[in-house]
Every structure is written in C-alpha cells, then in structure tokens.
Design an enzyme around this catalytic site. Structure first.
Site, PDB file in Angstrom:
ATOM      1  N   ARG A   4      -6.229  -3.471  10.191  1.00  0.00           N
ATOM      2  CA  ARG A   4      -5.677  -4.747  11.197  1.00  0.00           C
ATOM      3  C   ARG A   4      -6.013  -5.707  11.616  1.00  0.00           C
ATOM      4  O   ARG A   4      -5.739  -6.268  12.141  1.00  0.00           O
ATOM      5  CB  ARG A   4      -4.572  -3.849  11.245  1.00  0.00           C
ATOM      6  CG  ARG A   4      -3.757  -3.281   9.689  1.00  0.00           C
ATOM      7  CD  ARG A   4      -2.554  -2.579  10.113  1.00  0.00           C
ATOM      8  NE  ARG A   4      -2.256  -2.466   8.776  1.00  0.00           N
ATOM      9  CZ  ARG A   4      -1.276  -2.654   7.410  1.00  0.00           C
ATOM     10  NH1 ARG A   4      -1.813  -3.618   7.390  1.00  0.00           N
ATOM     11  NH2 ARG A   4      -0.973  -1.750   6.646  1.00  0.00           N
ATOM     12  N   GLY A  34      -5.204   7.782   5.958  1.00  0.00           N
ATOM     13  CA  GLY A  34      -3.778   8.644   6.940  1.00  0.00           C
ATOM     14  C   GLY A  34      -2.761   8.663   6.134  1.00  0.00           C
ATOM     15  O   GLY A  34      -1.974  10.209   5.809  1.00  0.00           O
ATOM     16  N   ARG A  66      -7.927  11.675  13.631  1.00  0.00           N
ATOM     17  CA  ARG A  66      -6.992  10.740  13.628  1.00  0.00           C
ATOM     18  C   ARG A  66      -5.972  12.119  13.522  1.00  0.00           C
ATOM     19  O   ARG A  66      -6.039  13.758  12.952  1.00  0.00           O
ATOM     20  CB  ARG A  66      -6.764   9.767  11.820  1.00  0.00           C
ATOM     21  CG  ARG A  66      -6.922   8.732  12.663  1.00  0.00           C
ATOM     22  CD  ARG A  66      -6.172   7.531  11.457  1.00  0.00           C
ATOM     23  NE  ARG A  66      -4.762   7.703  11.387  1.00  0.00           N
ATOM     24  CZ  ARG A  66      -4.554   6.655  10.447  1.00  0.00           C
ATOM     25  NH1 ARG A  66      -5.058   6.501   9.506  1.00  0.00           N
ATOM     26  NH2 ARG A  66      -3.552   6.603  10.762  1.00  0.00           N
ATOM     27  N   GLN A  86       5.462   8.645   8.108  1.00  0.00           N
ATOM     28  CA  GLN A  86       3.967   9.697   7.076  1.00  0.00           C
ATOM     29  C   GLN A  86       4.273  11.097   7.513  1.00  0.00           C
ATOM     30  O   GLN A  86       4.870  12.350   6.010  1.00  0.00           O
ATOM     31  CB  GLN A  86       2.547   9.295   7.304  1.00  0.00           C
ATOM     32  CG  GLN A  86       2.203   8.047   7.269  1.00  0.00           C
ATOM     33  CD  GLN A  86       0.745   7.694   7.915  1.00  0.00           C
ATOM     34  OE1 GLN A  86       0.070   8.509   8.373  1.00  0.00           O
ATOM     35  NE2 GLN A  86       0.324   6.705   7.628  1.00  0.00           N
ATOM     36  N   ARG A  98       2.903   6.109  -3.597  1.00  0.00           N
ATOM     37  CA  ARG A  98       3.858   7.016  -3.843  1.00  0.00           C
ATOM     38  C   ARG A  98       4.066   6.534  -4.958  1.00  0.00           C
ATOM     39  O   ARG A  98       4.100   7.752  -5.729  1.00  0.00           O
ATOM     40  CB  ARG A  98       4.806   6.917  -3.298  1.00  0.00           C
ATOM     41  CG  ARG A  98       4.643   6.994  -1.295  1.00  0.00           C
ATOM     42  CD  ARG A  98       6.081   6.566  -0.796  1.00  0.00           C
ATOM     43  NE  ARG A  98       5.926   6.806   0.708  1.00  0.00           N
ATOM     44  CZ  ARG A  98       5.353   6.534   1.849  1.00  0.00           C
ATOM     45  NH1 ARG A  98       4.499   5.890   1.415  1.00  0.00           N
ATOM     46  NH2 ARG A  98       5.811   7.095   2.622  1.00  0.00           N
ATOM     47  N   ASP A 113       2.952  -1.250  11.699  1.00  0.00           N
ATOM     48  CA  ASP A 113       1.506  -1.376  11.592  1.00  0.00           C
ATOM     49  C   ASP A 113       1.029  -3.238  12.013  1.00  0.00           C
ATOM     50  O   ASP A 113       0.032  -3.583  11.642  1.00  0.00           O
ATOM     51  CB  ASP A 113       1.163  -1.919   9.870  1.00  0.00           C
ATOM     52  CG  ASP A 113       1.438   0.181   9.492  1.00  0.00           C
ATOM     53  OD1 ASP A 113       1.047   0.683  10.468  1.00  0.00           O
ATOM     54  OD2 ASP A 113       1.615   0.531   8.406  1.00  0.00           O
ATOM     55  N   LYS A 166       1.073  -1.071  -0.107  1.00  0.00           N
ATOM     56  CA  LYS A 166       0.617   0.217  -0.279  1.00  0.00           C
ATOM     57  C   LYS A 166       0.154   1.464   0.342  1.00  0.00           C
ATOM     58  O   LYS A 166       0.727   1.985  -1.107  1.00  0.00           O
ATOM     59  CB  LYS A 166      -1.019   0.055   1.307  1.00  0.00           C
ATOM     60  CG  LYS A 166      -2.104   1.164   0.995  1.00  0.00           C
ATOM     61  CD  LYS A 166      -2.999   1.122   1.906  1.00  0.00           C
ATOM     62  CE  LYS A 166      -1.973   1.025   3.793  1.00  0.00           C
ATOM     63  NZ  LYS A 166      -3.615   1.326   4.736  1.00  0.00           N
ATOM     64  N   ARG A 226      -5.079   0.818  18.848  1.00  0.00           N
ATOM     65  CA  ARG A 226      -4.341  -0.736  18.284  1.00  0.00           C
ATOM     66  C   ARG A 226      -4.423  -1.175  19.614  1.00  0.00           C
ATOM     67  O   ARG A 226      -4.431  -2.489  19.581  1.00  0.00           O
ATOM     68  CB  ARG A 226      -3.724  -0.974  17.347  1.00  0.00           C
ATOM     69  CG  ARG A 226      -4.210  -0.566  16.082  1.00  0.00           C
ATOM     70  CD  ARG A 226      -3.760  -0.571  15.190  1.00  0.00           C
ATOM     71  NE  ARG A 226      -4.178  -0.269  13.613  1.00  0.00           N
ATOM     72  CZ  ARG A 226      -3.554  -0.392  12.128  1.00  0.00           C
ATOM     73  NH1 ARG A 226      -1.791  -0.143  12.488  1.00  0.00           N
ATOM     74  NH2 ARG A 226      -4.357  -0.013  11.377  1.00  0.00           N
TER      75      ARG A 226
END
Length: 748
Positions: free
Chosen positions: A702, A399, A427, A475, A331, A622, A326, A653
């Site tokens: 996830r 995000g 977020r 990020q 990108r 992640d 992803k 999470r």
C-alpha cells in the site's frame, strides 16, 4: 576481479564437474597452481591443452602433495581407496571436499580411513548441477551459475574450511546452502535420485515394447523433457542408487503409494478428487517456489522490484475493474472449505495473499479447483473434515490469513504451525492469541513481541467468551467468531468502533446465524455452514489508489466498476468527499450478500485539508496511505488521530509515509496515533506538489501504490523501492495505472 584463495588445488578425477570448477578457478585467478590426477592420460593431455591445469598425474599421491585444497571429483565408491592412499601426504591445513551426489557414504569412507577424528579441513559437498555430456570437454565456466551447492559440514569441520569453500563456490556464482549429511541424502533421494530412477525406468519400459520405434518417434515434449536425464552416465547412477540405498528405497515406496492413489482415482473416475489432487500439486509447486524466494537463509538473492515514474503532464482517465476484494476472497475459501457441499466463487483475487489462504486449505485436505479467471470451486469437508497438514502452513505476507486461521485452527483436532515471510514474521499476533486462550485454546507466539511462527495445540475444548476488543480490529473480531463456531455456548465480541463486517455477512450467506446488536456481534457454537455461490466484489482498498489519483489530477475522470461499498469500508469515500472531491456512487446493487456500486471520480477542484473524523478511521484503515497523498495535495492542514493501528501493519505506515512525504518536500509531523500534514495545494492550481525522490516502501504494497499516485503531481523523478509485494493485493496495478495515464516503469 581476481582474488587468490589457494596456493595449489588438486583435483582427483577430472570430468564435467571437476573441469568446470577448474575453469572458474583459472578464469578468476583463485589459485597459483591447479593440478589433476586421473587414470586417463588423454584427459590430462586435453586438460593441459585447454589451460585448465598446470600439471597432470596418474597417481593421486603425486597430485596432492603441497595442495591446500583437494577436490574429490570421482565416483563415490572410489572415495575410501583414494583417501587411504593420499592420507599420509596431506598437510594439517589441507581442505578436503568432494562433489558426490551422496554424502553419508563419503563420510563413512573418511571414517574408515581416519577413524572418528576426521581432519578439520574435511567438508563434504555437492554441487547440484550437471549436463547430458560428460568429460573434460563438456565442462563449462558457468555450469554452477544460479545453481545450488550443498555443503554438509561435520562437527569436526573447521569454520575456516567451510568459509573458504563457500567463497570458492560463490565465485562460481552458485548459491551455497549448508545442510546435515543425513538430511542431504534424504532430500536428494526424493528430488534427484528418484526422478533419475523413474526416467531410466520409463525409457526401459517403453524400449521393451514391440512398438517402441513408434513410441519414441511420436513422443511429445513432456516425454523428451522428462526422459532426458536417462541419458546420464549409467555407471555413476548405478553407484548412486547403491550408495543412497535406504533413502532411495523409501522414496520409491512413497512414489508407489502415491501412484496407487492416482491409479484408483482414475479407475473409479473420481473427477472431484482427481481434480483436487492435480490442482494441489500444481499450486504446491508454485507455492513452494514462492516460499523459497522469501527465505534469505536458503536464497542468497532476493529480487527487489522498483517503480520509476517520470515528471510531466499526466492525464488520468478511464473505466476500470480493479481486482476482487481481498478480505472477501480470503473468507470465501475459509468458509467454503468447512461448509457442507460445493461453493463456487467468482471474482476471486488471484493475488499472493489470497492464494496463501487457498494453499493452506489444500494442505489441510480440501479439494479446490482453480483459480482460473477468478473462478474457484471448493468442495467443502464440513466442520470436522479438515486434516492435519504435513508441515507448517505458510501464510506469506497475509496477516488476515494468520489471524483468522488462528481462530479456526484452535478448534481443530490436530496440532498446527503457521509461518510467514519476513514482513509477517514481525507483526503482532498476541492480539488474537490472548482472547483465544480465554476460550481454552493452546496457542503460542514467538518471542517477547508475540510474533510468528504461531504454534497451536489441537484437541482443545473451546468455550464461548464475551470479549470486549481493546482496539477496533476486524481481523481479531473475525478470529474470535470463527473459533466460536466450534465453541460451546455463545461467543460474542463487542468492538469500540464498527469494523468491516465481511465475516458476519458471509457466515449468514453460508446459512449460519450471526446476531449484530449495535457494536456487539454474537453467534452460537455447534452449527453448520452450507455451500453457496459467492461473487467477490471489486476491492475498495484497491480502488482507493485510483480514487485518490483522480481526485488530485486536473480534468481526471475515472469510473471504477462493481466496487464493494460495504458500509464498514466506505471511509475512503466519505473522507474524500469531506475534502471536496467530486465523487458519485452509481448503480448500487447487492452481490453475494455484499453491496456494490460503480464509483466515478472527477478532478474538478482543489481538495481541502480536514481533521479526519475518528469515527471514520476504522472504516478507512487500509486506505490512509493513499489518503496521505491526497492530503499533501490539499489546501491547508489535514490531521489524523485515533489511527494507532497503522503502526502495526505490514510496515509502520505512519512513519514510513511521513518519511517518504518529507523526502519529497511535504511538511508533516507523525504522532503516536496519526499524522499532521501541511497540504501544498492552492485553489485553482494543478501544478507539481512533490519534489520527486527515492522512496523506501519497506516492501509494503500500500505504501508503494500510494507513492506511485504521487507521480501525477511531481516535479522530479520518483523511484519507489521494494514494490514486488504489490502482487499480494493488486497484481494488475501497473497495467491499469499505465492505461489510465500514469507511466510507471517496473525494473528488478
């Protein structure tokens, strides 16, 4: 269930819409008495015979006396005359509504009768439902089911009147939306009135041809579907076209302008631009449908998907190719769009997050072909070729898209706004906004917590910055570096721990120099990107679920092909190896600047609990939800520290996983920056670890996929609620998991 809402309902006019609503009222016992007034004696006789009304009248004055709801279901041009005649006979508490396709002229008609002081019960309305046939016999009980009804309350409309009409239409199973009168007429001019006008026009055009019989004889399904609405009542549409004249003429002008654009592209045989236009239109339709499904204010029903996994002996074997990475997919679109020349991408992840990025650049004027079977062709516009989007850019649940685009949009000449779904809207975005402001960007987040929507002012001169990241975040690093492409001088980011370096690698693949010196990454502004070919590797974050599934299952043997093993992403492999998992990395090679390999995992022994090294945390950020499942199946205690970022992902999470694990009988303690998990595994034993239970995923993909893997070691049924977001990163997850041997049932 019957629930009386009205004493007496009076319909003025009794065709398709009126008789369908009357069917609902009678079937559900919503009124003691239903009457109608119409000029046709036969309509009244038939309505009585059908049991739709208790009484029928030729004169509307007779019908409305004593009514607490009057429904004007007549041609819109007759509204003023009818209102003038019935006004003296209406009680103060009477609700007056209509079902017309235009609203401005209905309000004008009411003002001509009442003046500016309109009755508090007057609430115009428009059910967006219909059929080819008209009349009392054409009415259907379910005509409005799953259709929208727009109410246009006025400043004079009482809340109690609006609420009662909402309840009435909801009883008809309609989705009720409230909208301003002028906005309604503008929207309907484009979405309903213009298509009808075009259908009438097309049929008239073809009917006037000498070969008209052959034209209609051999017409394909598309023509039949589109021209069907030209079979609608001409008198009704004649009235609508005049009633909404200004908005319809504006819509016709816009259509003519767009048609001229397409005509010129075909005339010039401009393949690239035509493909871009057609692709944008196709994607936009799907994109907007998805956007609407994420907005509870517009849609009263939100589909929540559920996974159900039954206990039992499980195998877990096979050779699989998981979807494209992803991060790299995002990108590839971003960099291809601002490059000079054409970029061809293979292995693109066709999940909703990456598609949101693709749509955003289409909305900024970039011609993009695909995706089709993972292939995308991007016709770059260069560093200064992006165009102002017509409306806010919708990032869905991504995000990554929002934070990276914050950097790119801060340097553009135009203003922009980014929005997201309910999850993304919670977020934090100040982590990227703060350093961008230091560079000269004008960027605003929302509320005290600095969440989306994000508003960015264009035409700001950016200056390079030397920024020390307070916490490791690929990020935020990427967003700053991307802004630096346009900034004057050098932009550098120093990170406390190494994070994934896809941005740096791909910029180099596009010919842009990026320096990496230890934990400091820098570039000079003012360069250019050149289009190239990008092969997107399989996503190690998606592979992680199958790696954990195989590691916790007896005799499992899973091979995952062409997985990206970027050294900033391999924490999952190192951590599982330290826990004793049998993992081998085979056939290592380079693709598109990224290292890839085949990863084989075998379930050969019980995992051991460990204290996860903090230097591995950014490399597996992640993958921790899946690793928590492995820790629960390990022997001994697993301790995670230094992972506070997990609390600000799509969900918290740490807490969400702790709640789920505890619900299934696992002893664990969440901490501020991690968790302590007491594993229930024992050397040489492969029995059930989890008790089963219902898991709330908080719509975090996830979380959902991690607990699905717990189904390999459960003694009871596992239900995972809110799994529809799995499509954001792994659209084929359930298909591949079921092929491997984990039986997941999907329900909505």
């Amino acid at each position: 269930m019957s629930q009386l809402q009205f004493e007496k309902v009076a319909f003025i006019g009794f065709g398709l819409i009126g008789s369908s609503l009357a069917r609902v009222i009678q079937a559900k016992g919503l009124a003691k008495e239903v009457v109608a007034s119409t000029r046709s004696e036969k309509t009244l006789t038939d309505a009585k015979a059908l049991g739709l009304i208790q009484a029928g009248y030729r004169d509307p004055i007779d019908a409305v006396q004593g009514a607490d709801l009057v429904v004007l279901a007549l041609p819109v041009r007759a509204t003023q005359q009818v209102l003038a005649s019935i006004q003296p006979y209406l009680a103060a508490h009477t609700i007056i509504t209509d079902v017309g396709s235009t609203k401005g002229n209905v309000v004008d008609a009411a003002k001509a009768v009442y003046g500016e002081a309109l009755p508090s019960g007057f609430v115009p309305g428009h059910p967006i439902a219909g059929a080819e046939h008209t009349g009392v016999h054409a009415g259907k009980l379910d005509l409005f089911a799953n259709h929208k009804v727009i109410l246009t309350p006025l400043p004079t409309s009482a809340d109690w009147a609006v609420d009662k009409l909402i309840q009435l239409w909801q009883a008809a199973q309609a989705e009720v939306i409230c909208m301003d009168v002028a906005k309604h007429d503008e929207v309907l001019a484009h979405t309903s009135h213009l298509p009808h006008l075009m259908a009438f026009n097309l049929v008239e055009q073809l009917a006037n041809r000498e070969d008209n019989l052959d034209i209609f004889r051999y017409a394909a399904g598309g023509f039949r579907d589109f021209s069907r609405i030209a079979a609608s009542d001409p008198q009704m549409w004649h009235d609508i076209f005049f009633a909404n004249k200004t908005a319809i003429l504006n819509a016709v002008d816009g259509f003519e302008q767009q048609l001229a654009v397409i005509r010129k592209l075909i005339e010039d045989e401009d393949s690239q631009e035509l493909m871009g236009l057609l692709g944008h239109a196709q994607a936009a339709r799907q994109h907007f449908n998805h956007m609407l499904a994420q907005k509870p204010l517009l849609e009263n029903t939100h589909v929540t998907q559920q996974f159900t996994i039954q206990p039992g002996t499980k195998k877990f074997q096979g050779k699989f190719t998981v979807p494209g990475d992803k991060s790299v997919s995002h990108r590839s679109i971003m960099f291809g769009a601002i490059a000079e020349g054409t970029t061809h991408v293979t292995g693109f992840l066709e999940g909703e997050d990456a598609l949101a990025t693709l749509q955003a650049f289409r909305d900024m004027g970039v011609s993009i072909e695909g995706p089709k079977n993972g292939e995308v062709t991007i016709h770059g516009v260069g560093m200064h070729g992006l165009k102002a989007p017509k409306s806010a850019l919708y990032m869905g649940n991504s995000g990554t898209s929002m934070r990276l685009l914050s950097g790119m949009l801060s340097a553009q000449a135009f203003d922009s706004v980014m929005t997201g779904d309910a999850s993304l809207s919670k977020r934090p975005m100040e982590r990227i906004a703060k350093p961008l402001r230091l560079m000269g960007a004008q960027i605003q987040s929302t509320g005290e917590r600095g969440t989306p929507p994000i508003s960015i002012s264009g035409a700001q001169a950016l200056t390079g910055v030397q920024y020390d990241l307070p916490m490791a975040s690929a990020q935020v690093k990427s967003g700053i570096l991307l802004a630096g492409l346009w900034a004057e001088g050098e932009t550098s980011v120093t990170e406390p721990e190494p994070t994934r370096d896809h941005t740096e690698r791909m910029l180099r693949a596009f010919g842009y120099e990026v320096k990496t010196e230890g934990n400091r990454i820098s570039l000079q502004g003012g360069g250019k990107l050149v289009g190239t070919d990008i092969q997107v590797p399989s996503d190690i974050s998606s592979a992680a679920f199958f790696m954990v599934g195989a590691a916790i299952t007896q005799d499992a043997d899973v091979t995952l092909e062409a997985v990206g093993i970027n050294p900033t992403r391999t924490g999952i492999i190192e951590i599982l190896k330290q826990m004793g998992a049998d993992i081998t990395v085979q056939n290592e090679r380079i693709a598109g600047g990224e290292p890839i390999a085949d990863i084989r995992i075998q379930g050969t022994g019980t995992l051991k609990g460990i204290h996860i090294p903090e230097d591995q945390v950014p490399l597996a950020i992640d993958e921790f939800p899946a690793l928590f499942i492995a820790a629960a199946c390990a022997e001994g205690q697993t301790v995670l520290t230094g992972a506070a970022e997990l609390r600000v992902k799509e969900s918290d999470r740490i807490q969400v996983m702790a709640d789920g694990l505890q619900n299934m009988g696992i002893d664990c303690t969440p901490t501020e920056d991690g968790i302590i998990i007491e594993g229930k595994g024992k050397t040489g034993e492969w029995g059930a670890i989890f008790n089963g239970g219902e898991i709330e995923s908080h719509h975090d993909h996830r979380i959902a996929m991690s607990f699905a893997m717990a189904g390999l070691r459960t003694s009871g049924e596992i239900k995972i609620v809110g799994t529809e977001t799995v499509a954001t990163s792994f659209p084929t997850f359930t298909q591949l998991a079921n092929t491997a041997g984990l039986a997941i049932q999907v329900t909505e």
